[in-house]
Design a protein around this motif. Structure first.
Motif, PDB file in Angstrom:
ATOM      1  N   LEU A   1     -43.998  -8.499  13.897  1.00  0.00           N
ATOM      2  CA  LEU A   1     -44.313  -8.235  15.307  1.00  0.00           C
ATOM      3  C   LEU A   1     -44.010  -6.787  15.679  1.00  0.00           C
ATOM      4  O   LEU A   1     -44.757  -6.160  16.456  1.00  0.00           O
ATOM      5  CB  LEU A   1     -43.531  -9.186  16.210  1.00  0.00           C
ATOM      6  N   ILE A   2     -42.935  -6.231  15.148  1.00  0.00           N
ATOM      7  CA  ILE A   2     -42.615  -4.821  15.402  1.00  0.00           C
ATOM      8  C   ILE A   2     -43.729  -3.918  14.855  1.00  0.00           C
ATOM      9  O   ILE A   2     -44.164  -2.964  15.515  1.00  0.00           O
ATOM     10  CB  ILE A   2     -41.252  -4.457  14.775  1.00  0.00           C
ATOM     11  N   ALA A   3     -44.203  -4.232  13.653  1.00  0.00           N
ATOM     12  CA  ALA A   3     -45.307  -3.469  13.076  1.00  0.00           C
ATOM     13  C   ALA A   3     -46.571  -3.602  13.925  1.00  0.00           C
ATOM     14  O   ALA A   3     -47.322  -2.628  14.117  1.00  0.00           O
ATOM     15  CB  ALA A   3     -45.583  -3.948  11.649  1.00  0.00           C
TER      16      ALA A   3
ATOM     17  N   GLU B   1     -34.326 -13.351  14.588  1.00  0.00           N
ATOM     18  CA  GLU B   1     -35.392 -13.855  13.725  1.00  0.00           C
ATOM     19  C   GLU B   1     -35.571 -15.352  13.980  1.00  0.00           C
ATOM     20  O   GLU B   1     -34.686 -16.033  14.503  1.00  0.00           O
ATOM     21  CB  GLU B   1     -35.049 -13.593  12.246  1.00  0.00           C
ATOM     22  N   SER B   2     -36.737 -15.884  13.639  1.00  0.00           N
ATOM     23  CA  SER B   2     -36.998 -17.320  13.777  1.00  0.00           C
ATOM     24  C   SER B   2     -36.036 -18.112  12.891  1.00  0.00           C
ATOM     25  O   SER B   2     -35.961 -17.875  11.681  1.00  0.00           O
ATOM     26  CB  SER B   2     -38.436 -17.640  13.364  1.00  0.00           C
TER      27      SER B   2
ATOM     28  N   GLY C   1     -40.878 -12.063   7.631  1.00  0.00           N
ATOM     29  CA  GLY C   1     -40.273 -12.579   8.847  1.00  0.00           C
ATOM     30  C   GLY C   1     -41.120 -12.307  10.067  1.00  0.00           C
ATOM     31  O   GLY C   1     -41.896 -11.347  10.110  1.00  0.00           O
ATOM     32  N   ARG C   2     -40.982 -13.176  11.069  1.00  0.00           N
ATOM     33  CA  ARG C   2     -41.800 -13.034  12.282  1.00  0.00           C
ATOM     34  C   ARG C   2     -41.470 -11.726  13.014  1.00  0.00           C
ATOM     35  O   ARG C   2     -42.359 -11.018  13.475  1.00  0.00           O
ATOM     36  CB  ARG C   2     -41.554 -14.207  13.229  1.00  0.00           C
ATOM     37  N   LYS C   3     -40.189 -11.414  13.117  1.00  0.00           N
ATOM     38  CA  LYS C   3     -39.746 -10.273  13.917  1.00  0.00           C
ATOM     39  C   LYS C   3     -40.273  -8.942  13.371  1.00  0.00           C
ATOM     40  O   LYS C   3     -40.824  -8.120  14.122  1.00  0.00           O
ATOM     41  CB  LYS C   3     -38.217 -10.259  13.984  1.00  0.00           C
TER      42      LYS C   3
ATOM     43  N   CYS D   1     -46.706 -14.494  18.264  1.00  0.00           N
ATOM     44  CA  CYS D   1     -45.878 -14.644  19.473  1.00  0.00           C
ATOM     45  C   CYS D   1     -45.739 -16.107  19.893  1.00  0.00           C
ATOM     46  O   CYS D   1     -44.618 -16.588  20.097  1.00  0.00           O
ATOM     47  CB  CYS D   1     -46.426 -13.789  20.609  1.00  0.00           C
ATOM     48  N   PRO D   2     -46.842 -16.871  20.015  1.00  0.00           N
ATOM     49  CA  PRO D   2     -46.657 -18.294  20.331  1.00  0.00           C
ATOM     50  C   PRO D   2     -45.973 -19.061  19.211  1.00  0.00           C
ATOM     51  O   PRO D   2     -45.176 -19.971  19.470  1.00  0.00           O
ATOM     52  CB  PRO D   2     -48.081 -18.805  20.580  1.00  0.00           C
TER      53      PRO D   2
END
Length: 458
Positions: free
Chosen positions: A86-88, A202-203, A81-83, A127-128
């Motif tokens: 990104l946290i990592a 999440e996306s 997942g994107r979220k 991010c984008p």
């Protein structure tokens, strides 16, 4: 224009904008970490007694991590997942900032910068992409461009931070400590980004890809309203159903292959037009023109301000005039500016304000075109099923090009001279104009599913 763009309420836009702003903070880390070295490199050169090649390595080592991070971002985000990814990435950035501030050897600095680069490579890709997947089509350009706005904000802020830290002590203190504080300050935005990521959803497109349409619908309801959200879920499901598979081979099917070529070439052209050579080495360029350390840092702040200002203009224009016209206008102005800068260095007219003025116009042209627009295009031209991996490939190509430019710029200045160096960047800007005119499609106002269908000739 898709029917899904017509009925976005004010309340929905507040939600989407807030979420997009949080995700775009990854761009602030991107800008901060790539530009912080511009103020630190002179002090580090004295501290570690670096030659020209090592100076290039001190700048570009971050980019090695970025290449690796970008390369794995697609596979990881498609799986976890994107979220979560990104946290990592935010955690890696924090570790890299701390590690860059405390080393006693040049080798330890390089390792820390690479770790931070892993996080930057991931955030610059995801991010984008995340903002594109959550935004209504009508406002997608400006919401994705928020990432570039955050990037230039990070660059602008770091120039002030660097100038303030450099002015705190004498030369001996700067060489011993200033560069450490410059890198260490990056922990602050890193922690803020890490914490705020836990608040975003999440996306929805990723959730549907994972067979979780109910969760996706709950998010889309907050964006589109009930009727349009249900239609959006159906459209996204249909786009996944039409595709044959999610393997790497899928990316190279005829329709998607053209999208990949456009994405990769645009990504490379964004870098080989020389923008990061100017951003990374701005103080050193101005010193070569006769400016002192303080004066060169102030001129670098001026570059950051112009970059910041014209990125705001791009956010306002991108959904009004479209992506393609901004690329055409920006690349043509950049070509002229780089030609004039090269002539100034060739003829020796560098002591006045001529070079500074044309560098500022060049930065303004980039900020209103290639800076935000390339990231927007990369986030929206790829089909749902392969978007993570295809965007990662294009992003990895961008970072490789960035590495080549930043590593080769100091030796090029020394061997070929600044005139030839800037002329080479000018030729690349001209190629950008021609490529955009002939190949790059307009994506303004289209849903991601409509853009996907256009590559297949539907």
């Amino acid at each position: 224009m898709s029917s899904l763009t017509a009925n976005v309420s004010g309340k929905s836009m507040k939600f989407v904008t807030l979420v997009s702003m949080i995700a775009a903070l990854g761009g602030l880390l991107f800008g901060f970490d790539t530009a912080v070295v511009s103020g630190a490199i002179g002090f580090m050169q004295d501290r570690f007694d670096l030659n020209e090649v090592e100076v290039g390595w001190a700048v570009s080592s971050l980019i090695i991590g970025c290449v690796v991070g970008a390369g794995f971002s697609g596979v990881l985000s498609d799986r976890f997942g994107r979220k979560k990814v990104l946290i990592a990435a935010a955690a890696l950035f924090i570790i890299g900032s701390i590690g860059s501030a405390i080393p006693d050897t040049f080798s330890m600095y390089i390792i820390a910068r690479m770790i931070g680069g892993l996080g930057i490579g991931i955030t610059s890709t995801l991010c984008p992409l995340y903002n594109a997947e959550i935004a209504p089509a009508k406002y997608r350009g400006r919401l994705v461009a928020l990432n570039q706005f955050a990037t230039v904000t990070g660059i602008f802020l770091v120039y002030f931070v660097n100038s303030g830290i450099a002015g705190y002590g004498d030369d001996a203190w700067d060489i011993a400590n200033a560069w450490r504080w410059m890198f260490g300050v990056g922990v602050v935005p890193g922690v803020i980004f890490f914490v705020l990521l836990f608040l975003v959803p999440e996306s929805p497109r990723w959730l549907i890809k994972q067979g979780r349409p109910e969760q996706a619908l709950n998010i889309l309801l907050r964006i589109h309203g009930e009727e349009d959200a249900k239609q959006e879920v159906l459209d996204i499901k249909a786009s996944f159903a039409e595709e044959k598979g999610s393997s790497l081979k899928e990316i190279f099917r005829p329709g998607i292959r053209l999208a990949l070529i456009v994405g990769v070439v645009l990504a490379v052209l964004q870098q080989v037009t020389g923008i990061n050579a100017v951003m990374y080495y701005a103080p050193e360029i101005f010193k070569s023109m006769g400016s002192g350390t303080d004066s060169s840092l102030l001129q670098t702040i001026l570059i950051g301000f112009v970059n910041f200002l014209f990125t705001i203009l791009a956010i306002w224009l991108i959904d009004k005039v479209g992506r393609k016209i901004l690329l055409l206008v920006g690349s043509s102005v950049m070509t002229v500016c780089l030609a004039v800068i090269g002539i100034a260095f060739h003829t020796g007219h560098t002591t006045g304000s001529l070079v500074l003025i044309f560098i500022l116009i060049y930065v303004a042209a980039f900020a209103v075109s290639l800076g935000p627009v390339v990231w927007v295009v990369l986030s929206e031209i790829f089909p749902n099923r392969v978007r993570g991996r295809a965007t990662a490939i294009a992003s990895m190509a961008l970072w490789i090009a960035d590495y080549v430019v930043s590593q080769s710029f100091p030796p090029m200045l020394e061997s070929a001279g600044p005139a030839v160096t800037f002329w080479i960047f000018g030729v690349m800007s001209l190629i950008t104009f021609l490529f955009t005119m002939r190949v790059v499609p307009e994506t303004k106002g289209k849903s991601l599913e409509e853009i996907e269908a256009s590559w297949n000739g539907k």
